[in-house]
Design an enzyme around this catalytic site. Structure first.
Site, PDB file in Angstrom:
ATOM      1  N   ASP A  48       2.553   8.551  14.242  1.00 50.28           N
ATOM      2  CA  ASP A  48       1.137   8.009  14.108  1.00 50.28           C
ATOM      3  C   ASP A  48       0.326   8.589  15.732  1.00 50.28           C
ATOM      4  O   ASP A  48       1.201   8.098  16.672  1.00 50.28           O
ATOM      5  CB  ASP A  48       1.220   6.582  14.048  1.00 50.28           C
ATOM      6  CG  ASP A  48      -0.326   5.974  13.723  1.00 50.28           C
ATOM      7  OD1 ASP A  48      -0.986   6.454  12.855  1.00 50.28           O
ATOM      8  OD2 ASP A  48      -0.568   5.154  14.545  1.00 50.28           O
ATOM      9  N   ASP A  95       7.142   6.230   8.921  1.00 47.27           N
ATOM     10  CA  ASP A  95       5.915   6.605   9.772  1.00 47.27           C
ATOM     11  C   ASP A  95       6.152   5.941  10.976  1.00 47.27           C
ATOM     12  O   ASP A  95       6.923   4.678  11.231  1.00 47.27           O
ATOM     13  CB  ASP A  95       4.862   5.664   9.037  1.00 47.27           C
ATOM     14  CG  ASP A  95       3.584   6.283   9.316  1.00 47.27           C
ATOM     15  OD1 ASP A  95       3.410   6.439  10.610  1.00 47.27           O
ATOM     16  OD2 ASP A  95       2.653   6.190   8.535  1.00 47.27           O
ATOM     17  N   ASP A 142       4.224  -9.614  -7.465  1.00 46.50           N
ATOM     18  CA  ASP A 142       3.420 -10.228  -6.403  1.00 46.50           C
ATOM     19  C   ASP A 142       2.340  -9.667  -6.070  1.00 46.50           C
ATOM     20  O   ASP A 142       1.335 -10.127  -5.276  1.00 46.50           O
ATOM     21  CB  ASP A 142       4.142 -10.752  -5.261  1.00 46.50           C
ATOM     22  CG  ASP A 142       4.879  -9.491  -4.501  1.00 46.50           C
ATOM     23  OD1 ASP A 142       4.485  -8.375  -4.622  1.00 46.50           O
ATOM     24  OD2 ASP A 142       5.243  -9.552  -3.544  1.00 46.50           O
ATOM     25  N   GLU A 190       0.533  13.221  13.944  1.00 48.03           N
ATOM     26  CA  GLU A 190      -0.897  12.893  13.522  1.00 48.03           C
ATOM     27  C   GLU A 190      -1.697  12.926  15.029  1.00 48.03           C
ATOM     28  O   GLU A 190      -1.367  12.364  15.922  1.00 48.03           O
ATOM     29  CB  GLU A 190      -1.207  11.614  13.032  1.00 48.03           C
ATOM     30  CG  GLU A 190      -2.610  11.496  12.641  1.00 48.03           C
ATOM     31  CD  GLU A 190      -3.109  10.122  12.505  1.00 48.03           C
ATOM     32  OE1 GLU A 190      -4.003   9.736  11.893  1.00 48.03           O
ATOM     33  OE2 GLU A 190      -2.602   9.192  13.241  1.00 48.03           O
ATOM     34  N   HIS A 206      -3.880   7.902   3.677  1.00 49.27           N
ATOM     35  CA  HIS A 206      -4.179   6.573   3.354  1.00 49.27           C
ATOM     36  C   HIS A 206      -5.615   6.587   4.249  1.00 49.27           C
ATOM     37  O   HIS A 206      -6.044   5.210   4.213  1.00 49.27           O
ATOM     38  CB  HIS A 206      -3.376   5.960   3.712  1.00 49.27           C
ATOM     39  CG  HIS A 206      -2.902   6.030   5.174  1.00 49.27           C
ATOM     40  ND1 HIS A 206      -2.115   7.225   5.739  1.00 49.27           N
ATOM     41  CD2 HIS A 206      -3.045   5.058   6.251  1.00 49.27           C
ATOM     42  CE1 HIS A 206      -2.080   7.025   6.891  1.00 49.27           C
ATOM     43  NE2 HIS A 206      -2.641   5.782   7.383  1.00 49.27           N
ATOM     44  N   ASP A 207      -5.928   7.404   5.177  1.00 48.89           N
ATOM     45  CA  ASP A 207      -7.333   6.848   5.951  1.00 48.89           C
ATOM     46  C   ASP A 207      -8.569   7.576   5.367  1.00 48.89           C
ATOM     47  O   ASP A 207      -9.653   7.382   6.053  1.00 48.89           O
ATOM     48  CB  ASP A 207      -7.132   7.503   7.227  1.00 48.89           C
ATOM     49  CG  ASP A 207      -6.021   6.840   8.008  1.00 48.89           C
ATOM     50  OD1 ASP A 207      -5.732   5.677   7.829  1.00 48.89           O
ATOM     51  OD2 ASP A 207      -5.297   7.319   8.951  1.00 48.89           O
ATOM     52  N   ASN A 245       8.026  -6.919  -8.391  1.00 54.42           N
ATOM     53  CA  ASN A 245       8.191  -8.180  -8.860  1.00 54.42           C
ATOM     54  C   ASN A 245       6.962  -9.158  -8.948  1.00 54.42           C
ATOM     55  O   ASN A 245       6.989 -10.383  -9.052  1.00 54.42           O
ATOM     56  CB  ASN A 245       8.923  -8.873  -7.732  1.00 54.42           C
ATOM     57  CG  ASN A 245       8.093  -8.791  -6.355  1.00 54.42           C
ATOM     58  OD1 ASN A 245       7.198  -8.132  -6.195  1.00 54.42           O
ATOM     59  ND2 ASN A 245       8.514  -9.412  -5.140  1.00 54.42           N
ATOM     60  N   ASP A 270       6.455  -2.331  -3.509  1.00 57.85           N
ATOM     61  CA  ASP A 270       7.521  -2.768  -2.602  1.00 57.85           C
ATOM     62  C   ASP A 270       8.808  -1.554  -2.919  1.00 57.85           C
ATOM     63  O   ASP A 270       8.716  -0.368  -3.667  1.00 57.85           O
ATOM     64  CB  ASP A 270       8.032  -3.818  -2.981  1.00 57.85           C
ATOM     65  CG  ASP A 270       8.273  -4.086  -4.690  1.00 57.85           C
ATOM     66  OD1 ASP A 270       8.578  -3.322  -5.331  1.00 57.85           O
ATOM     67  OD2 ASP A 270       7.652  -5.023  -4.994  1.00 57.85           O
ATOM     68  N   ASP A 279       4.573  -2.153  -7.817  1.00 60.21           N
ATOM     69  CA  ASP A 279       5.397  -3.549  -7.585  1.00 60.21           C
ATOM     70  C   ASP A 279       6.205  -3.854  -8.447  1.00 60.21           C
ATOM     71  O   ASP A 279       5.882  -4.085  -9.640  1.00 60.21           O
ATOM     72  CB  ASP A 279       3.729  -4.017  -7.616  1.00 60.21           C
ATOM     73  CG  ASP A 279       4.157  -5.833  -7.716  1.00 60.21           C
ATOM     74  OD1 ASP A 279       5.293  -6.419  -7.132  1.00 60.21           O
ATOM     75  OD2 ASP A 279       3.533  -6.667  -7.887  1.00 60.21           O
TER      76      ASP A 279
HETATM   77  O1  TEU Z   1      -4.928   6.749  12.125  1.00 60.99           O
HETATM   78  C1  TEU Z   1      -5.558   7.356  13.644  1.00 60.99           C
HETATM   79  C2  TEU Z   1      -6.910   7.426  13.354  1.00 60.99           C
HETATM   80  O2  TEU Z   1      -7.385   8.542  13.883  1.00 60.99           O
HETATM   81  C3  TEU Z   1      -7.866   6.911  12.364  1.00 60.99           C
HETATM   82  O3  TEU Z   1      -7.643   5.225  12.902  1.00 60.99           O
HETATM   83  C4  TEU Z   1      -8.925   7.160  12.278  1.00 60.99           C
HETATM   84  O4  TEU Z   1      -9.696   7.047  13.266  1.00 60.99           O
HETATM   85  C5  TEU Z   1      -9.539   6.454  11.156  1.00 60.99           C
HETATM   86  O5  TEU Z   1      -8.582   6.383  10.188  1.00 60.99           O
HETATM   87  C6  TEU Z   1     -10.722   7.115  10.587  1.00 60.99           C
HETATM   88  O6  TEU Z   1     -11.397   6.473   9.478  1.00 60.99           O
HETATM   89  C7  TEU Z   1      -3.539   6.251  12.408  1.00 60.99           C
HETATM   90  C8  TEU Z   1      -3.234   5.517  10.974  1.00 60.99           C
HETATM   91  O7  TEU Z   1      -3.162   6.616  10.130  1.00 60.99           O
HETATM   92  C9  TEU Z   1      -4.138   4.656  10.567  1.00 60.99           C
HETATM   93  O8  TEU Z   1      -3.927   4.070   9.463  1.00 60.99           O
HETATM   94  C10 TEU Z   1      -4.052   3.505  11.585  1.00 60.99           C
HETATM   95  O9  TEU Z   1      -5.147   2.669  11.344  1.00 60.99           O
HETATM   96  C11 TEU Z   1      -4.328   3.905  12.988  1.00 60.99           C
HETATM   97  O10 TEU Z   1      -3.440   5.291  13.251  1.00 60.99           O
HETATM   98  C12 TEU Z   1      -3.815   3.032  14.053  1.00 60.99           C
HETATM   99  O11 TEU Z   1      -2.405   3.103  13.970  1.00 60.99           O
HETATM  100 CA    CA Z   2       6.121  -6.758  -4.861  1.00 58.64          CA
END
Ligand code: TEU
Ligand code: CA
Length: 547
Positions: A198, A98, A25, A251, A320-321, A23, A29, A21
């Site tokens: 995605d 993405d 907040d 994905e 991130h999931d 700035n 960013d 970050d």
């Molecule tokens: O993820 C698709 C997906 O399969 C996930 O939502 C999965 O079902 C879940 O994370 C399991 O915990 C993609 C992105 O990576 C995710 O961040 C998004 O929420 C999703 O698509 C919708 O765009």
């Molecule tokens: Ca920021």
């Protein structure tokens, strides 16, 4: 530019809200990313995949896009973005966007106009009348629960496979296809190197019939990797991706090796690579909300199967999931260094494009949250709603939530030991993990034996080694928590890898001189200690090994 310029490159994923970050907040960013380009260069990665930066109401942190041509003001401006691309280029780093095209935010003007049946947007989404009092079909969604939402103004329901704020686009409409092609062209023309696409294998819906009974994702037989998907991808490739030589990683949820092979076959001209999920589903029954203990044997079996089934893989243990790999596959309490290094070695020794998720190189662990109000993620809240609604055992599901919530991966990057972790001078949008005081980039940078410096050395070696970058995969041994394989380059460089992904010592199937060791050893003998992994050079002529 060569057709397979991306081969051998290492990709680093940035979750922009949580990276840096600039700035104060509390939200990461673009200027923050620019500030850290030297760090990324020194780490030794080649391409940066940045999770969605577009305008969005943030029900799903940017995976609900309301304008494909605008940068979210939280992240900065389009000028900041252009500067990022230019600055990154100076460091020899490429950017991947993405691309979220299965759905848009319901706040997107396309959707708003679709509600009012303003042409050409009337059929941009999947609208259906109800069946009497019932919804148009019985499908269930990715975040648990419903997939249809009624809009009184239009008198119809729209399909949403994710949150109700994410409406699925209608890819049977040629206008939609043209619109997303324009989006892709716009970003590629700006100089991005490609896309992470995605949930790309669900964009084409075959039909909207009732799905047969299954505990999760009812209806998915009508949209998972259907033939129509292949035609769409061929078209994107032909019309847009090919002329930029774009790198496209899809994905692909619930994808089989056979499907993945088709999707990435260069002769067919669809995607460059795919993310398979199978190895990430080895500690649960099908979906993560039905967990079972992690079994290294199952993990290796699945990884081996995919290594052998596909000409080229992606290799990832985090995003991130997903929960943090150290907490999930390693031992974050007793063997953080050894298991972190063992996982790093495995990641970079397998055949395919390696992906490192921000903080993985520091050994960041799962979020130490203590109550649901510290959690932001829409999926976690939707699942918790189901737990409450059906009076499921809370104690049990709380444990599952702690282990599986997507926010485990989304806590801010741990740059320093200060309050705010060097991520922000303000209050971070999501809690910092308390262990940032001990575990952070600043401290690890100064410690030659840290995980961060291990990654740096390993990435430098990866760059210089044709066997690791492109070599063949040959399994040598696999039993329980022990796995060994070899990689061989066309020029004949041969490396051997072995890992013991458990807390107990095991007999090693191979021995020799270590190029890398999770214990920073120079020789690997007959025994593998807990979480010992090693990358070995060519076996000596005299040594006879069962390899
Ligand atoms: O993820 C698709 C997906 O399969 C996930 O939502 C999965 O079902 C879940 O994370 C399991 O915990 C993609 C992105 O990576 C995710 O961040 C998004 O929420 C999703 O698509 C919708 O765009
Ligand atoms: Ca920021």
């Amino acid at each position: 530019m060569q057709e397979d310029w991306w081969k051998g490159k290492v990709i680093y994923q940035i979750y922009p809200r949580s990276f840096c970050d600039s700035n104060g907040d509390g939200i990461g960013d673009l200027r923050g990313i620019i500030r850290k380009l030297d760090y990324l260069k020194e780490l030794g990665v080649d391409l940066l995949w940045i999770s969605p930066l577009y305008a969005s109401p943030n029900y799903d942190n940017g995976y609900d896009i309301s304008d494909y041509y605008a940068i979210h003001p939280d992240f900065g401006t389009m000028e900041d973005f252009d500067r990022l691309v230019a600055e990154a280029k100076k460091w020899g780093l490429g950017i991947l966007m993405d691309l979220v095209i299965n759905h848009t935010s319901t706040a997107h003007p396309w959707f708003q106009k679709s509600i009012r049946k303003e042409e050409p947007y009337t059929d941009f989404y999947i609208w259906r009348p109800g069946r009497g009092k019932k919804k148009p079909n019985n499908w269930t969604g990715f975040f648990g629960g419903d997939t249809w939402e009624y809009v009184p103004e239009r008198g119809e329901y729209y399909l949403h496979l994710f949150a109700k704020e994410q409406a699925d686009l209608n890819f049977r409409n040629p206008r939609v296809i043209e619109a997303v092609e324009k989006v892709m062209d716009f970003w590629l023309a700006k100089g991005v190197m490609g896309f992470r696409c995605d949930v790309i294998n669900i964009i084409h819906k075959d039909s909207l019939e009732n799905g047969r009974f299954r505990p999760v994702l009812r209806g998915s037989e009508y949209y998972l990797s259907r033939p129509g998907l292949h035609s769409l991808l061929k078209r994107f490739h032909r019309n847009v991706w090919e002329k930029y030589r774009a790198f496209t990683v899809g994905e692909t949820v619930f994808v089989s090796p056979e499907e993945a092979k088709k999707l990435t076959d260069p002769k067919r001209g669809e995607l460059t690579a795919v993310f398979a999920f199978a190895h990430m589903e080895t500690d649960c029954f099908g979906v993560k909300w039905f967990p079972r203990p992690f079994s290294p044997a199952r993990f290796f079996k699945v990884l081996a199967k995919w290594q052998e089934a596909l000409p080229w893989n992606t290799v990832y243990f985090e995003n991130h999931d997903q929960p943090r790999s150290l907490s999930r596959f390693g031992d974050a309490d007793r063997y953080p260094r050894e298991s972190g290094k063992a996982l790093a070695l495995l990641l970079l020794s397998l055949r395919g494009t390696p992906f490192i998720y921000q903080g993985q190189e520091l050994g960041m662990t799962n979020f130490d949250f203590t109550a649901m109000d510290q959690v932001e993620d829409v999926e976690s809240h939707q699942i918790w709603g189901i737990v409450e609604k059906f009076h499921l055992p809370k104690r049990l599901y709380w444990k599952v939530m702690r282990a599986k919530s997507r926010d485990n991966a989304r806590t801010p990057m741990q740059w320093t030991g200060e309050a705010g972790g060097g991520f922000s001078t303000g209050r971070p949008w999501l809690g910092m993990n308390h262990n940032h005081v001990e575990r952070n980039a600043d401290k690890e940078g100064q410690d030659p034996r840290s995980l961060l410096n291990f990654y740096r050395r390993l990435l430098a070696f990866h760059r210089s080694s044709p066997a690791l970058r492109e070599g063949t995969f040959e399994e040598l041994y696999r039993k329980g928590s022990v796995w060994a394989f070899a990689r061989r380059s066309p020029e004949g460089e041969r490396l051997r890898f072995v890992i013991n992904l458990s807390k107990t010592a095991k007999k090693s199937p191979i021995t020799g001189t270590c190029l890398f060791s999770s214990y920073e050893e120079t020789e690997l003998g007959a025994t593998l200690r807990p979480y010992e992994a090693a990358l070995l050079g060519e076996e000596s002529k005299s040594g006879k090994e069962e390899a």
